[in-house]
Write a protein that holds these residues in place. Sequence first.
Motif, PDB file in Angstrom:
ATOM      1  N   ALA A   5       0.836  -1.202   0.000  1.00 51.60           N
ATOM      2  CA  ALA A   5       0.000   0.000   0.000  1.00 51.60           C
ATOM      3  C   ALA A   5       0.868   1.249   0.000  1.00 51.60           C
ATOM      4  CB  ALA A   5      -0.938   0.011   1.208  1.00 51.60           C
ATOM      5  N   ALA A   6       0.284   2.355  -0.451  1.00 55.06           N
ATOM      6  CA  ALA A   6       0.984   3.640  -0.484  1.00 55.06           C
ATOM      7  C   ALA A   6       0.110   4.743   0.094  1.00 55.06           C
ATOM      8  CB  ALA A   6       1.368   3.993  -1.925  1.00 55.06           C
ATOM      9  N   VAL A   7       0.720   5.611   0.891  1.00 54.55           N
ATOM     10  CA  VAL A   7       0.121   6.896   1.262  1.00 54.55           C
ATOM     11  C   VAL A   7       0.921   7.956   0.512  1.00 54.55           C
ATOM     12  CG1 VAL A   7      -0.458   8.512   3.098  1.00 54.55           C
ATOM     13  CG2 VAL A   7      -0.584   6.044   3.524  1.00 54.55           C
ATOM     14  N   LEU A   8       0.292   8.627  -0.432  1.00 50.30           N
ATOM     15  CA  LEU A   8       1.003   9.534  -1.334  1.00 50.30           C
ATOM     16  C   LEU A   8       1.432  10.816  -0.656  1.00 50.30           C
ATOM     17  CD1 LEU A   8      -1.355   9.167  -4.422  1.00 50.30           C
ATOM     18  CD2 LEU A   8       0.734   7.875  -3.919  1.00 50.30           C
ATOM     19  N   ASN A   9       0.594  11.343   0.223  1.00 48.72           N
ATOM     20  CA  ASN A   9       0.837  12.616   0.873  1.00 48.72           C
ATOM     21  C   ASN A   9      -0.223  12.818   1.940  1.00 48.72           C
ATOM     22  OD1 ASN A   9      -1.500  13.617  -0.781  1.00 48.72           O
ATOM     23  ND2 ASN A   9       0.008  13.504  -2.416  1.00 48.72           N
ATOM     24  N   LEU A  10       0.016  13.769   2.819  1.00 49.93           N
ATOM     25  CA  LEU A  10      -0.950  14.099   3.865  1.00 49.93           C
ATOM     26  C   LEU A  10      -1.013  15.607   4.013  1.00 49.93           C
ATOM     27  CD1 LEU A  10      -0.297  11.593   6.804  1.00 49.93           C
ATOM     28  CD2 LEU A  10      -2.420  11.860   5.525  1.00 49.93           C
ATOM     29  N   ALA A  11      -2.200  16.150   3.896  1.00 45.80           N
ATOM     30  CA  ALA A  11      -2.425  17.578   4.111  1.00 45.80           C
ATOM     31  C   ALA A  11      -3.842  17.738   4.654  1.00 45.80           C
ATOM     32  CB  ALA A  11      -2.269  18.358   2.799  1.00 45.80           C
ATOM     33  N   PRO A  12      -4.110  18.826   5.371  1.00 45.14           N
ATOM     34  CA  PRO A  12      -5.451  18.999   5.954  1.00 45.14           C
ATOM     35  C   PRO A  12      -6.547  18.930   4.893  1.00 45.14           C
ATOM     36  CG  PRO A  12      -3.930  20.608   6.861  1.00 45.14           C
ATOM     37  CD  PRO A  12      -3.209  19.935   5.733  1.00 45.14           C
ATOM     38  N   ASP A  13      -7.505  18.037   5.092  1.00 41.99           N
ATOM     39  CA  ASP A  13      -8.632  17.881   4.184  1.00 41.99           C
ATOM     40  C   ASP A  13      -9.727  17.105   4.917  1.00 41.99           C
ATOM     41  OD1 ASP A  13      -9.952  18.292   1.788  1.00 41.99           O
ATOM     42  OD2 ASP A  13      -9.167  16.490   0.831  1.00 41.99           O
ATOM     43  N   HIS A  14     -10.954  17.391   4.611  1.00 41.10           N
ATOM     44  CA  HIS A  14     -12.094  16.688   5.219  1.00 41.10           C
ATOM     45  C   HIS A  14     -12.058  16.738   6.753  1.00 41.10           C
ATOM     46  CE1 HIS A  14     -12.893  15.278   1.212  1.00 41.10           C
ATOM     47  NE2 HIS A  14     -11.789  14.550   1.175  1.00 41.10           N
ATOM     48  N   LEU A  15     -11.483  17.811   7.295  1.00 44.60           N
ATOM     49  CA  LEU A  15     -11.388  17.883   8.753  1.00 44.60           C
ATOM     50  C   LEU A  15     -12.761  18.054   9.389  1.00 44.60           C
ATOM     51  CD1 LEU A  15      -8.126  19.947   9.339  1.00 44.60           C
ATOM     52  CD2 LEU A  15      -8.434  17.529   8.800  1.00 44.60           C
ATOM     53  N   ASP A  16     -13.723  18.581   8.616  1.00 45.30           N
ATOM     54  CA  ASP A  16     -15.092  18.684   9.123  1.00 45.30           C
ATOM     55  C   ASP A  16     -15.696  17.300   9.335  1.00 45.30           C
ATOM     56  OD1 ASP A  16     -14.986  18.271   6.364  1.00 45.30           O
ATOM     57  OD2 ASP A  16     -16.816  19.378   5.943  1.00 45.30           O
ATOM     58  N   TRP A  17     -15.218  16.306   8.601  1.00 48.29           N
ATOM     59  CA  TRP A  17     -15.703  14.924   8.720  1.00 48.29           C
ATOM     60  C   TRP A  17     -14.945  14.166   9.810  1.00 48.29           C
ATOM     61  CZ3 TRP A  17     -14.645   9.711   8.418  1.00 48.29           C
ATOM     62  CH2 TRP A  17     -15.680   8.853   8.018  1.00 48.29           C
ATOM     63  N   HIS A  18     -13.619  14.283   9.802  1.00 46.90           N
ATOM     64  CA  HIS A  18     -12.796  13.504  10.728  1.00 46.90           C
ATOM     65  C   HIS A  18     -12.668  14.142  12.105  1.00 46.90           C
ATOM     66  CE1 HIS A  18     -11.369  10.513   7.795  1.00 46.90           C
ATOM     67  NE2 HIS A  18     -11.445  11.497   6.927  1.00 46.90           N
ATOM     68  N   GLY A  19     -12.837  15.454  12.173  1.00 49.75           N
ATOM     69  CA  GLY A  19     -12.770  16.134  13.467  1.00 49.75           C
ATOM     70  C   GLY A  19     -11.421  16.726  13.801  1.00 49.75           C
ATOM     71  N   SER A  20     -10.333  16.145  13.281  1.00 56.85           N
ATOM     72  CA  SER A  20      -8.995  16.668  13.542  1.00 56.85           C
ATOM     73  C   SER A  20      -8.029  16.107  12.513  1.00 56.85           C
ATOM     74  CB  SER A  20      -8.513  16.274  14.947  1.00 56.85           C
ATOM     75  OG  SER A  20      -8.264  14.877  15.027  1.00 56.85           O
ATOM     76  N   MET A  21      -6.877  16.777  12.375  1.00 52.79           N
ATOM     77  CA  MET A  21      -5.843  16.283  11.468  1.00 52.79           C
ATOM     78  C   MET A  21      -5.315  14.943  11.951  1.00 52.79           C
ATOM     79  SD  MET A  21      -4.244  16.848   8.668  1.00 52.79           S
ATOM     80  CE  MET A  21      -2.881  15.998   7.857  1.00 52.79           C
ATOM     81  N   GLU A  22      -5.226  14.764  13.268  1.00 51.33           N
ATOM     82  CA  GLU A  22      -4.723  13.508  13.820  1.00 51.33           C
ATOM     83  C   GLU A  22      -5.639  12.341  13.458  1.00 51.33           C
ATOM     84  OE1 GLU A  22      -2.913  16.864  15.584  1.00 51.33           O
ATOM     85  OE2 GLU A  22      -5.055  16.374  15.481  1.00 51.33           O
ATOM     86  N   ALA A  23      -6.943  12.562  13.551  1.00 48.78           N
ATOM     87  CA  ALA A  23      -7.901  11.509  13.213  1.00 48.78           C
ATOM     88  C   ALA A  23      -7.863  11.205  11.715  1.00 48.78           C
ATOM     89  CB  ALA A  23      -9.305  11.909  13.642  1.00 48.78           C
ATOM     90  N   TYR A  24      -7.728  12.253  10.904  1.00 52.00           N
ATOM     91  CA  TYR A  24      -7.639  12.087   9.452  1.00 52.00           C
ATOM     92  C   TYR A  24      -6.411  11.248   9.095  1.00 52.00           C
ATOM     93  CZ  TYR A  24      -6.799  13.605   4.565  1.00 52.00           C
ATOM     94  OH  TYR A  24      -6.546  13.655   3.218  1.00 52.00           O
ATOM     95  N   ALA A  25      -5.245  11.605   9.677  1.00 51.21           N
ATOM     96  CA  ALA A  25      -4.014  10.875   9.391  1.00 51.21           C
ATOM     97  C   ALA A  25      -4.118   9.424   9.867  1.00 51.21           C
ATOM     98  CB  ALA A  25      -2.826  11.567  10.067  1.00 51.21           C
ATOM     99  N   ALA A  26      -4.730   9.215  11.025  1.00 50.39           N
ATOM    100  CA  ALA A  26      -4.871   7.852  11.550  1.00 50.39           C
ATOM    101  C   ALA A  26      -5.690   6.986  10.608  1.00 50.39           C
ATOM    102  CB  ALA A  26      -5.500   7.887  12.932  1.00 50.39           C
ATOM    103  N   ASP A  27      -6.755   7.546  10.046  1.00 46.65           N
ATOM    104  CA  ASP A  27      -7.567   6.783   9.102  1.00 46.65           C
ATOM    105  C   ASP A  27      -6.776   6.474   7.834  1.00 46.65           C
ATOM    106  OD1 ASP A  27      -9.873   6.346  10.574  1.00 46.65           O
ATOM    107  OD2 ASP A  27     -10.781   8.241   9.989  1.00 46.65           O
ATOM    108  N   LYS A  28      -5.997   7.434   7.342  1.00 47.58           N
ATOM    109  CA  LYS A  28      -5.148   7.172   6.179  1.00 47.58           C
ATOM    110  C   LYS A  28      -4.165   6.045   6.487  1.00 47.58           C
ATOM    111  CE  LYS A  28      -6.290  10.332   3.037  1.00 47.58           C
ATOM    112  NZ  LYS A  28      -6.929   9.923   1.771  1.00 47.58           N
ATOM    113  N   GLY A  29      -3.581   6.083   7.703  1.00 42.32           N
ATOM    114  CA  GLY A  29      -2.576   5.112   8.087  1.00 42.32           C
ATOM    115  C   GLY A  29      -3.084   3.686   8.168  1.00 42.32           C
TER     116      GLY A  29
END
Length: 479
Positions: free
Chosen positions: A192-216
Amino acid sequence: MGSRQVTSWQGKNITVAGLGVSGISAARALAGLGASVTVVDGGDGEGHRAKAAELADLGVSVRLGDAETLPEGTDLVVTSPGWKPDSPLFAAAAAAGVDVVGDVEIAWQLRGSRPGRTPAPWLAITGTNGKTTTTQMLASILKAAGLKTAAVGNIGTPIIDVVLGEEEYDVLAVELSSYQLHWAPSVRAHSAAVLNLAPDHLDWHGSMEAYAADKGRIYEGNTVACVYNVADPATERLVEEADVVEGCRAVGFTLGSPGPSMLGVVDGILVDRAFVENRQKNAQELAEVSDVTPPAPHNIANALAAAALARAFGVPPRAVRDGLRDFRPDAHRVAFVDEVAGVAYIDDSKATNTHAAEASLAAYEPVVWIAGGLAKGATFDELVQKSAKRLRGAVLIGADRALIAEALARHAPDVPVVDLGRTDTGAMLAAVREAARLAEPGDTVLLAPACASMDMFANYNKRGDAFADAVRELAAESA
């Protein structure tokens, strides 16, 4: 975290959240496997009722106008990707001890359900930007290697339909959004690949940390390679935190010269120092930068990520080159529209967040930038700071254009800014005319909105079409 595996769907009471494409796909599939399926949706329009009637013919119950109440006796909730985790339906499910999963999780659980068929391994891709392009590049490379494959997931045919369909595949190129990963705890990819991480959909995930965790989550249980972006240390941290199969390797990609266990670029050549013998000393040529369309820096990065996943699956170098040569990106992704009076017009309507817009702006200079739309909670200071020196001017449209105007005033005060103050679809023609007025021969007028489109257009495709139409009208007037 995992979900309870369902060994038999016969007689299970399944609630499907949403009458979208993935919801309908899940409802049809599970009903066909003997489950008792109820679809719930908050809408009750004519289109909803037409879909409900089609599903009723398959024995699926549909409840319209109420997306909050959990149907009695529900054993499992299957959600469409866009439903927020804090939806009342899911709170009710949690209170009742009922799991909530997405269609990707169901596809994963169903992948071995056809007798006599070996489940196809998944090569999975996520990231804030570039997912679709990279997934399509990967599929093109796999096909060039003679493998039976399809690009699935957050792209094309619903993944459940592919898993249960008549076609048998050697391997699948799977695009996964952060939404899908949130609801797919059991997925375990080959690589698997994670291409990049930048703030997006924070209204859905609640925080950048939660967004990154889901990507991970995409790295969990990988067996051969976890591919990360050397230029984005957050992606490597996700690899370090992942629980992978013993022997799975971290493989980086970089636009610079690669170190061991990396893919990179040397003198205009894409090279592999990960999947070669004696990678401390050796490198394998894969393709030329000119084999990638368009050869913009962010797209070269996409190509390297796709190549890394293909090489992890054992694809030979020649197939990487041939697959990249055969690939053509979808519309509205850094697409050349026309040249008018010495000015190039580029449609990157797909740049719906700041990270994508930054990558697009980095490919051109000087630029007259057309931007604006729905910000989705984003800020624009960093984008403007990094791109200011490239800007000839900016033309702003859309609901949240003031946020971009304020960032330009702070960090690029000398750049001329036209604020159209419009959110109607006709604003695009006016925007293109204003951009043409600001541009000089040799410049690029770039639609890279850094925002979502739904304040003015049905989707980013319609926005890109409006831009292209406006450019063609400008060209006709200049002829």
